[in-house]
Design a protein around this motif. Sequence first.
Motif, PDB file in Angstrom:
ATOM      1  N   GLU A  43      11.227  -6.135  -0.881  1.00 21.74           N
ATOM      2  CA  GLU A  43      11.238  -5.959   0.638  1.00 21.74           C
ATOM      3  C   GLU A  43      11.894  -4.730   1.274  1.00 21.74           C
ATOM      4  N   HIS A  71      -0.731  -7.018   0.076  1.00 21.07           N
ATOM      5  CA  HIS A  71      -1.267  -8.050  -0.723  1.00 21.07           C
ATOM      6  C   HIS A  71      -0.148  -8.752  -1.408  1.00 21.07           C
ATOM      7  N   LEU A  72       0.948  -8.114  -1.616  1.00 20.18           N
ATOM      8  CA  LEU A  72       2.270  -8.922  -2.072  1.00 20.18           C
ATOM      9  C   LEU A  72       2.820  -9.808  -1.159  1.00 20.18           C
ATOM     10  N   LYS A  73       2.598  -9.215   0.204  1.00 22.59           N
ATOM     11  CA  LYS A  73       3.293  -9.995   1.127  1.00 22.59           C
ATOM     12  C   LYS A  73       2.597 -11.441   1.382  1.00 22.59           C
ATOM     13  N   ASN A 109       0.654 -12.857  -1.059  1.00 24.58           N
ATOM     14  CA  ASN A 109       0.981 -13.782  -2.091  1.00 24.58           C
ATOM     15  C   ASN A 109       2.339 -14.137  -1.957  1.00 24.58           C
ATOM     16  N   ASP A 110       3.416 -13.867  -1.583  1.00 19.05           N
ATOM     17  CA  ASP A 110       4.648 -14.200  -1.390  1.00 19.05           C
ATOM     18  C   ASP A 110       4.692 -15.572  -0.384  1.00 19.05           C
ATOM     19  N   LEU A 146      -1.201  -2.383  -1.333  1.00 20.16           N
ATOM     20  CA  LEU A 146      -0.582  -3.322  -2.499  1.00 20.16           C
ATOM     21  C   LEU A 146       0.501  -4.007  -1.740  1.00 20.16           C
ATOM     22  N   GLU A 147       1.287  -3.372  -0.720  1.00 18.59           N
ATOM     23  CA  GLU A 147       2.513  -3.932  -0.084  1.00 18.59           C
ATOM     24  C   GLU A 147       1.876  -5.195   0.533  1.00 18.59           C
ATOM     25  N   GLN A 151      13.253 -10.548  -4.328  1.00 19.12           N
ATOM     26  CA  GLN A 151      12.196 -10.493  -3.243  1.00 19.12           C
ATOM     27  C   GLN A 151      12.810  -9.795  -2.015  1.00 19.12           C
TER      28      GLN A 151
END
Length: 235
Positions: free
Chosen positions: A230, A199-201, A203-204, A196-197, A226
């Motif tokens: 992080e 994937h979020l990075k 997306n960011d 998940l981490e 944000q």
Amino acid sequence: MLTSLRNEIKAIKQKDPAARSTLEIFLCYPGFYALIFHRVSHWLWNHSLKLLARMNSNLARFITGIEIHPGATFGERVFIDHGMGVVVGETAIVGDDVLIYQGVILGGTSTEKTKRHPTVERGVIIGAGAKVMGNITIGEYSKIGTGAVVLKDVPPQSTCVGVPGRIVKRKGVTPEKVDLDHGKLPDPVADAIRTLEKHLKENDQQIKILFDKNEICLADDIRDEQEDLEDLFKK
């Protein structure tokens, strides 16, 4: 009887690197005492001397901190390491060469007078604080991780971790020697968080590219959120 005791001592020496001598095992190992007491209690239980059996098992609990119901069945060369807080229910079956650490519970989930406790097959390792509940079977040479709560059958040569227990490895190779490293088992929850981490990075990064392309400035509060996110993942 003497052969059985020699086998028990040999198993302890193989499974516990702290065991330096036979005399030390006789004098200092509560798991060894608990199994000797239990074999007496089990004999009494099977010969209809159930009250005496319960009294003997309670004495063993007082001395060792290990509670084994006289009706439970144990195989050969079982080792209960340290053992404080171990509880084994009436209809539990523990096979040969099983290793049980402190705080383990082999418990029941039913009030019916039937088989209501686990069956632990040959060569299983049950990590400290694990709870194995109900009439389930832990397949031979499987590992139960520290603190796991196991409510369903575990196939042979598998690894089960987490709450509730999840199978994270199947059909391993039968070990030639005992692998005591039960504290370094796969963690599916941590793996999911890391995915998940990542994937979020990603997306960011994509959002930042879009904002830069369209000359859109991020508000200060969004930037702060944000950065906080992080920092949270870094901890």
